[in-house]
Design a protein around this motif. Structure first.
Motif, PDB file in Angstrom:
ATOM      1  N   HIS A 648      96.731  64.159  64.454  1.00  0.00           N
ATOM      2  CA  HIS A 648      95.358  64.585  64.202  1.00  0.00           C
ATOM      3  C   HIS A 648      94.360  63.437  64.376  1.00  0.00           C
ATOM      4  O   HIS A 648      93.236  63.651  64.845  1.00  0.00           O
ATOM      5  CB  HIS A 648      95.248  65.200  62.808  1.00  0.00           C
ATOM      6  N   PHE A 649      94.775  62.225  64.015  1.00  0.00           N
ATOM      7  CA  PHE A 649      93.861  61.104  64.237  1.00  0.00           C
ATOM      8  C   PHE A 649      93.653  60.881  65.731  1.00  0.00           C
ATOM      9  O   PHE A 649      92.512  60.777  66.203  1.00  0.00           O
ATOM     10  CB  PHE A 649      94.402  59.832  63.584  1.00  0.00           C
ATOM     11  N   ALA A 650      94.768  60.819  66.471  1.00  0.00           N
ATOM     12  CA  ALA A 650      94.657  60.527  67.900  1.00  0.00           C
ATOM     13  C   ALA A 650      93.914  61.631  68.637  1.00  0.00           C
ATOM     14  O   ALA A 650      92.955  61.364  69.380  1.00  0.00           O
ATOM     15  CB  ALA A 650      96.050  60.336  68.505  1.00  0.00           C
ATOM     16  N   TRP A 651      94.334  62.870  68.435  1.00  0.00           N
ATOM     17  CA  TRP A 651      93.744  63.966  69.205  1.00  0.00           C
ATOM     18  C   TRP A 651      92.353  64.340  68.689  1.00  0.00           C
ATOM     19  O   TRP A 651      91.379  64.376  69.444  1.00  0.00           O
ATOM     20  CB  TRP A 651      94.673  65.183  69.153  1.00  0.00           C
ATOM     21  N   ASP A 652      92.290  64.611  67.375  1.00  0.00           N
ATOM     22  CA  ASP A 652      91.043  65.148  66.820  1.00  0.00           C
ATOM     23  C   ASP A 652      89.937  64.100  66.707  1.00  0.00           C
ATOM     24  O   ASP A 652      88.772  64.390  67.015  1.00  0.00           O
ATOM     25  CB  ASP A 652      91.294  65.742  65.435  1.00  0.00           C
ATOM     26  N   GLU A 653      90.296  62.905  66.257  1.00  0.00           N
ATOM     27  CA  GLU A 653      89.258  61.914  65.978  1.00  0.00           C
ATOM     28  C   GLU A 653      89.007  60.971  67.149  1.00  0.00           C
ATOM     29  O   GLU A 653      87.860  60.762  67.546  1.00  0.00           O
ATOM     30  CB  GLU A 653      89.609  61.135  64.712  1.00  0.00           C
ATOM     31  N   VAL A 654      90.074  60.395  67.708  1.00  0.00           N
ATOM     32  CA  VAL A 654      89.871  59.433  68.795  1.00  0.00           C
ATOM     33  C   VAL A 654      89.508  60.145  70.099  1.00  0.00           C
ATOM     34  O   VAL A 654      88.471  59.863  70.718  1.00  0.00           O
ATOM     35  CB  VAL A 654      91.122  58.554  68.994  1.00  0.00           C
ATOM     36  N   PHE A 655      90.362  61.085  70.526  1.00  0.00           N
ATOM     37  CA  PHE A 655      90.159  61.684  71.843  1.00  0.00           C
ATOM     38  C   PHE A 655      89.015  62.710  71.855  1.00  0.00           C
ATOM     39  O   PHE A 655      88.197  62.715  72.774  1.00  0.00           O
ATOM     40  CB  PHE A 655      91.449  62.345  72.329  1.00  0.00           C
ATOM     41  N   ASP A 656      88.983  63.578  70.843  1.00  0.00           N
ATOM     42  CA  ASP A 656      87.975  64.640  70.853  1.00  0.00           C
ATOM     43  C   ASP A 656      86.600  64.174  70.375  1.00  0.00           C
ATOM     44  O   ASP A 656      85.602  64.827  70.693  1.00  0.00           O
ATOM     45  CB  ASP A 656      88.442  65.814  69.977  1.00  0.00           C
ATOM     46  N   TRP A 657      86.547  63.082  69.604  1.00  0.00           N
ATOM     47  CA  TRP A 657      85.246  62.660  69.090  1.00  0.00           C
ATOM     48  C   TRP A 657      84.817  61.290  69.607  1.00  0.00           C
ATOM     49  O   TRP A 657      83.794  61.171  70.265  1.00  0.00           O
ATOM     50  CB  TRP A 657      85.227  62.692  67.555  1.00  0.00           C
ATOM     51  N   TYR A 658      85.627  60.259  69.320  1.00  0.00           N
ATOM     52  CA  TYR A 658      85.137  58.930  69.704  1.00  0.00           C
ATOM     53  C   TYR A 658      85.036  58.778  71.216  1.00  0.00           C
ATOM     54  O   TYR A 658      84.043  58.237  71.735  1.00  0.00           O
ATOM     55  CB  TYR A 658      86.006  57.827  69.114  1.00  0.00           C
ATOM     56  N   VAL A 659      86.059  59.250  71.944  1.00  0.00           N
ATOM     57  CA  VAL A 659      85.997  59.140  73.401  1.00  0.00           C
ATOM     58  C   VAL A 659      84.800  59.911  73.944  1.00  0.00           C
ATOM     59  O   VAL A 659      84.075  59.440  74.835  1.00  0.00           O
ATOM     60  CB  VAL A 659      87.322  59.642  74.031  1.00  0.00           C
ATOM     61  N   GLU A 660      84.555  61.110  73.392  1.00  0.00           N
ATOM     62  CA  GLU A 660      83.415  61.906  73.854  1.00  0.00           C
ATOM     63  C   GLU A 660      82.081  61.227  73.523  1.00  0.00           C
ATOM     64  O   GLU A 660      81.149  61.206  74.334  1.00  0.00           O
ATOM     65  CB  GLU A 660      83.460  63.309  73.225  1.00  0.00           C
ATOM     66  N   LEU A 661      81.982  60.665  72.316  1.00  0.00           N
ATOM     67  CA  LEU A 661      80.751  59.962  71.947  1.00  0.00           C
ATOM     68  C   LEU A 661      80.537  58.720  72.804  1.00  0.00           C
ATOM     69  O   LEU A 661      79.398  58.360  73.138  1.00  0.00           O
ATOM     70  CB  LEU A 661      80.794  59.577  70.463  1.00  0.00           C
ATOM     71  N   SER A 662      81.639  58.063  73.173  1.00  0.00           N
ATOM     72  CA  SER A 662      81.509  56.837  73.955  1.00  0.00           C
ATOM     73  C   SER A 662      80.999  57.114  75.368  1.00  0.00           C
ATOM     74  O   SER A 662      80.425  56.222  76.014  1.00  0.00           O
ATOM     75  CB  SER A 662      82.847  56.105  74.022  1.00  0.00           C
ATOM     76  N   LYS A 663      81.202  58.346  75.853  1.00  0.00           N
ATOM     77  CA  LYS A 663      80.714  58.657  77.208  1.00  0.00           C
ATOM     78  C   LYS A 663      79.201  58.466  77.290  1.00  0.00           C
ATOM     79  O   LYS A 663      78.681  57.935  78.284  1.00  0.00           O
ATOM     80  CB  LYS A 663      81.092  60.095  77.579  1.00  0.00           C
ATOM     81  N   THR A 664      78.505  58.904  76.253  1.00  0.00           N
ATOM     82  CA  THR A 664      77.049  58.732  76.222  1.00  0.00           C
ATOM     83  C   THR A 664      76.682  57.258  76.199  1.00  0.00           C
ATOM     84  O   THR A 664      75.766  56.799  76.899  1.00  0.00           O
ATOM     85  CB  THR A 664      76.456  59.433  74.993  1.00  0.00           C
ATOM     86  N   THR A 665      77.416  56.505  75.398  1.00  0.00           N
ATOM     87  CA  THR A 665      77.145  55.068  75.277  1.00  0.00           C
ATOM     88  C   THR A 665      77.401  54.366  76.604  1.00  0.00           C
ATOM     89  O   THR A 665      76.614  53.518  77.046  1.00  0.00           O
ATOM     90  CB  THR A 665      78.025  54.458  74.169  1.00  0.00           C
ATOM     91  N   PHE A 666      78.515  54.700  77.249  1.00  0.00           N
ATOM     92  CA  PHE A 666      78.842  54.058  78.534  1.00  0.00           C
ATOM     93  C   PHE A 666      77.787  54.389  79.585  1.00  0.00           C
ATOM     94  O   PHE A 666      77.411  53.544  80.403  1.00  0.00           O
ATOM     95  CB  PHE A 666      80.215  54.519  79.021  1.00  0.00           C
ATOM     96  N   ALA A 667      77.317  55.632  79.549  1.00  0.00           N
ATOM     97  CA  ALA A 667      76.308  56.045  80.538  1.00  0.00           C
ATOM     98  C   ALA A 667      75.012  55.271  80.355  1.00  0.00           C
ATOM     99  O   ALA A 667      74.317  54.945  81.335  1.00  0.00           O
ATOM    100  CB  ALA A 667      76.054  57.545  80.425  1.00  0.00           C
ATOM    101  N   ALA A 668      74.683  54.945  79.101  1.00  0.00           N
ATOM    102  CA  ALA A 668      73.429  54.229  78.823  1.00  0.00           C
ATOM    103  C   ALA A 668      73.531  52.759  79.208  1.00  0.00           C
ATOM    104  O   ALA A 668      72.522  52.113  79.555  1.00  0.00           O
ATOM    105  CB  ALA A 668      73.072  54.361  77.352  1.00  0.00           C
ATOM    106  N   GLY A 669      74.754  52.182  79.157  1.00  0.00           N
ATOM    107  CA  GLY A 669      74.959  50.789  79.533  1.00  0.00           C
ATOM    108  C   GLY A 669      74.443  49.828  78.477  1.00  0.00           C
ATOM    109  O   GLY A 669      74.134  50.206  77.341  1.00  0.00           O
ATOM    110  N   GLY A 670      74.356  48.553  78.835  1.00  0.00           N
ATOM    111  CA  GLY A 670      73.845  47.541  77.917  1.00  0.00           C
ATOM    112  C   GLY A 670      74.891  47.041  76.942  1.00  0.00           C
ATOM    113  O   GLY A 670      76.092  47.290  77.069  1.00  0.00           O
TER     114      GLY A 670
END
Length: 877
Positions: A648-670
């Motif tokens: 549940h940590f790997a799938w629900d929290e890391v993959f489904d949430w943190y990875v998804e949230l990081s996409k926005t951050t990566f797109a913004a750069g900096g």
């Protein structure tokens, strides 16, 4: 959580070219395992200064192949040893195989039968040589299958219970027990297989309900008559008494007298014995000391003779018309003769009763008086019980200790001789004048005319009972014995708690000066099918784990088994669950590949907390909590819980949430993107190390690609560095609540996941203000432009999300659909309410039926509330 010595000196490998677009286990697993073995990762050094951690493999039979029970047990042991190796222990998982006396002899005898020969045609020496030849050519296929599963055993130490060193250990302890008068030879009742022609142990007897007959027979005449009942009429030829309870007034006048035994002309006494249950049947039982263990004890108490009426093949030997008949033929003939004399009082057919069968050949077992070798277990069993009672050995789970005590506190002397040719031959020689000499391993046996060695071999459990120390070189005082004895933990099934575990306890304490063979006994249950039914070829639900490994990968099988492993309880497993675990492995692969494509790294220290976003701090806080949680579960052998926590940590929290949230951050750069790349690398690094003991192959491939290091097998185990951020966890929990609620609403309205709709967000005054871009990205929300019309307003967690669905939904059609669903839910509510309000129904219906209707009512109420809320959100047109 991480140590600098784990960081790659030249930077992490961050190129996704190292990873194919899809994870194909067959292309990864075999190569990785051979690399691990070649590099010696699993080899244990007896001279190392690291603290030891030792587990022995419950030695599989040399005739065996990997079944789901093996795969389950090996997964647990492998996970324990891999974690301890990562924690810095000198870890030994001792492999080897059992010579499996009866099973192996049967295999080779069947091969000889195809050639039209028997073992007697070859003679003992040539037959044993043939068995060794079979072992070299065909035995031990399970070793290759263990490699398929990923077993991290020390192959350089592989042992066999018939190899030279273990044979010396067997002879040594036999001699020691014999000299201490703990081994003796005597006539006792044993389990006898008329097909295998040997005594067999209790664990080799399989009980099943058979259709038989219960025959009530009148012994004696008139006032002296007694009726007894039996399912084995043929054994009456060996009766030497009839027994009744001392307080049974019905038979008091007969106790001490004699009555005639039908068909034989013999007269036998009536004895009083407290073993007889006066409430069962007629309250009188026939006593056949040579063919029943309880009768044997009655016979000993009353000095009764033992008359053996069956030979080793189950053929009647008693003089008379039945001599030479097979036991089952004799049963029918004897019943017919008794019927002709008018002595059959009652017959019950079919009479279903539990009958023992040889586990190897399925022949009905015959309890039989036989001259055998025995271990006097009294003092040995007491020591085995004391070691658990005084805390030197822990049984896990604790409730299993009672079963252990019930066994060792009531243990009968152990029959250790077997009438086989394959096995450890009993080291006793007999002389021409009745001499008996027990020979130790370094002693010369007596020779000369008339001297011969005992022809029997030892029970397989005798040599496997020495396994924790004989495999380390005992009786020599080796470096390995000093380093790795006692074992840290024994992992085994509760089904052999009484047989293998108790014997190891007795022998370990006896041979090793009171030091038990292990500190902890961790018991697990049996693998069953998804419906909880025992797996069996006859049931049609048996599964070859190799088939599942071929289809889904070894990691998928391992993870499925680990997720079902609650201490001491059985493990249900179904193919769809293995498919789900395969999907998890794919998810890990894809998430790591995404991370590498976006520059995730493990290089350098983590950025300061002040530079981390709320999402960064949240995931690192959760990561440390999971490390602590997993460690606690490992220490308590809670594999199901630790696997679930990781899933549940790997799938629900890391993959489904943190990875998804990081996409926005990566797109913004900096700088924020750089920080998240390092945090994502950290999270994946630690998560892969946490997962490695359970799913070693996929984590090895991914961790080495992510970090550029040699192998996760020898990486450090993660530790909780104490970092927690409650505020960040609360902030992200609020963000998750908003996104989840809006996603649910979108799904309820029939919107496609990728369908974009205009929206206005009111986030001021909430912790969500910094997350507007992420919310819009994850929910596919466009900015509210000209002509925006609020058709749905969702207040969630202090924020408001207004949606313009006018271009996306036919509101009239949607209202019509929802109204239809609402009517159906209201009808269901009315029906269930009426039933639960009917007193007559409640009085007659089973509780489970009533509970089911209560559940339907609650579901209908929830459905009405959901649909009503949806209707309230929809505009009128």
């Amino acid at each position: 959580m991480t140590d600098m010595n784990q960081r790659p000196q030249g930077g992490a490998s961050s190129s996704p070219e190292h990873l194919p677009t899809q994870y194909v286990p067959a292309e990864v697993e075999g190569k990785l395992y051979e690399r691990w073995v070649e590099r010696g990762y699993f080899e244990a050094d007896a001279k190392s200064e690291k603290p030891p951690y030792t587990i022995v493999i419950p030695p599989p039979n040399v005739t065996g192949s990997l079944h789901l029970g093996h795969a389950f047990e090996h997964t647990i042991i492998d996970a324990l040893t891999r974690r301890k190796r990562m924690q810095g222990y000198e870890t030994l998982w001792q492999p080897g195989m059992d010579h499996a006396g009866i099973a192996t002899q049967n295999v080779v005898e069947r091969e000889l039968a195809k050639e039209g020969k028997s073992r007697h045609d070859l003679g003992r020496e040539a037959f044993v040589e043939r068995v060794w030849q079979w072992k070299a050519e065909s035995g031990g296929q399970i070793s290759g299958q263990m490699r398929r599963l990923g077993d991290g055993v020390d192959w350089s130490r592989e042992r066999f219970t018939m190899d030279e060193g273990l044979s010396k250990a067997v002879q040594t302890i036999f001699k020691k027990l014999y000299d201490d008068e703990l081994i003796y030879r005597a006539e006792r009742i044993i389990n006898w297989c008329p097909r295998c022609l040997t005594a067999i142990s209790d664990i080799e007897v399989e009980y099943q309900d058979d259709d038989g007959e219960l025959i009530s027979i009148r012994y004696g005449e008139g006032d002296t008559a007694i009726v007894v009942a039996t399912t084995r009429a043929e054994t009456m030829l060996g009766d030497t008494a009839v027994a009744v309870h001392p307080d049974d007034e019905r038979y008091a006048h007969l106790v001490g007298t004699e009555i005639e035994l039908p068909l034989t002309g013999r007269r036998i006494p009536v004895v009083a014995d407290a073993h007889v249950d006066p409430e069962f049947g007629t309250g009188a039982v026939k006593v056949t000391p040579a063919h029943d263990p309880n009768d044997f004890e009655i016979g000993r108490r009353h000095g009764l003779p033992s008359v053996n009426v069956l030979d080793e093949h189950g053929v009647i030997t008693a003089h008379g018309p039945f001599q030479g008949l097979d036991r089952f033929e004799a049963r029918s003939a004897i019943v017919g003769a008794l019927r002709a004399e008018g002595r059959i009082v009652a017959e019950k057919r079919p009479y279903v009763h539990s009958v023992g069968h040889c586990s190897r050949c399925k022949t009905t077992i015959e309890p039989r008086l036989s001259l055998q070798w025995w271990v006097k277990v009294g003092p040995l069993a007491k020591a085995a019980g004391d070691a658990v009672r005084d805390g030197r050995v822990k049984i896990h789970p604790e409730e299993m200790a009672k079963r252990y005590f019930d066994w060792v506190d009531n243990l009968h002397d152990w029959c250790i001789s077997r009438q086989l040719w394959w096995g450890h031959r009993i080291p006793v020689w007999y002389g021409p004048d009745g001499e008996v000499v027990c020979v130790g391993p370094d002693e010369e046996p007596p020779s000369g005319e008339g001297w011969h060695q005992d022809t029997d071999v030892l029970d397989t459990w005798f040599s496997s009972g020495l396994w924790p120390f004989s495999t380390l070189g005992w009786p020599q005082q080796t470096d390995s014995l000093a380093k790795f004895y006692p074992n840290s933990v024994l992992v085994t099934g509760y089904d052999i708690l009484f047989f293998w575990v108790a014997r190891m306890m007795m022998f370990g304490l006896y041979a090793m000066d009171g030091t038990p063979p292990f500190h902890t006994i961790a018991l697990h249950g049996m693998v069953r099918d998804q419906f909880g039914k025992k797996m069996s070829k006859s049931f049609g639900n048996a599964v070859d784990p190799l088939d599942w490994m071929d289809a889904y990968g070894s990691d998928a099988v391992r993870f499925t088994l680990a997720r079902g492993a609650n201490p001491g309880t059985d493990v249900p497993i179904g193919e769809d669950w293995v498919q789900g675990s395969r999907n998890f492995a794919n998810k890990i692969w894809n998430a790591t590949r995404f991370a590498l494509m976006n520059g995730a790294t493990v290089e350098g220290e983590l950025p300061p907390v002040a530079e981390q976003s709320a999402a960064d701090r949240w995931v690192l806080s959760r990561l440390n909590s999971v490390v602590a949680e997993v460690d606690a579960y490992y220490d308590d052998y809670q594999f199901a819980k630790l696997s679930d926590a990781l899933f549940h940590f790997a799938w629900d929290e890391v993959f489904d949430w943190y990875v998804e949230l990081s996409k926005t951050t990566f797109a913004a750069g900096g700088r924020a993107a750089d920080v998240s790349r390092r945090v994502l690398g950290e999270v994946l690094d630690v998560t892969l190390r946490l997962l490695h003991p359970i799913v070693p192959f996929v984590t090895e491939a991914l961790w080495t690609a992510l970090t550029g290091r040699e192998s996760v097998v020898v990486a450090d185990w993660p530790t909780d560095n104490g970092f927690r951020d409650a505020a960040a966890e609360e902030e992200i929990a609020t963000l998750q609540q908003v996104i989840t609620e809006v996603r649910r609403f979108r799904a309820d309205q029939g919107l496609q996941p990728g369908q974009r709709v205009p929206a206005r967000l009111t986030l001021d005054g909430t912790p969500l203000a910094p997350h507007e871009e992420a919310i819009r990205s994850l929910l596919r929300l466009q900015p509210a432009g000209e002509g925006f019309t609020t058709t749905a307003s969702l207040p969630v967690a202090g924020a408001t999300v207004e949606l313009d669905l006018s271009g996306a939904i036919d509101f009239a059609a949607e209202r019509k659909r929802l109204a239809k669903d609402l009517a159906a839910a209201e009808k269901e509510l009315a029906q269930t309410t009426a039933k639960l309000g009917n007193e007559g129904f409640l009085a007659k219906a089973p509780e489970q039926v009533v509970d089911k209707i209560r559940g339907r009512k609650a579901a209908a109420e929830a459905e009405i509330a959901r649909i009503t809320a949806q209707l309230d959100r929809l505009p009128e047109s």
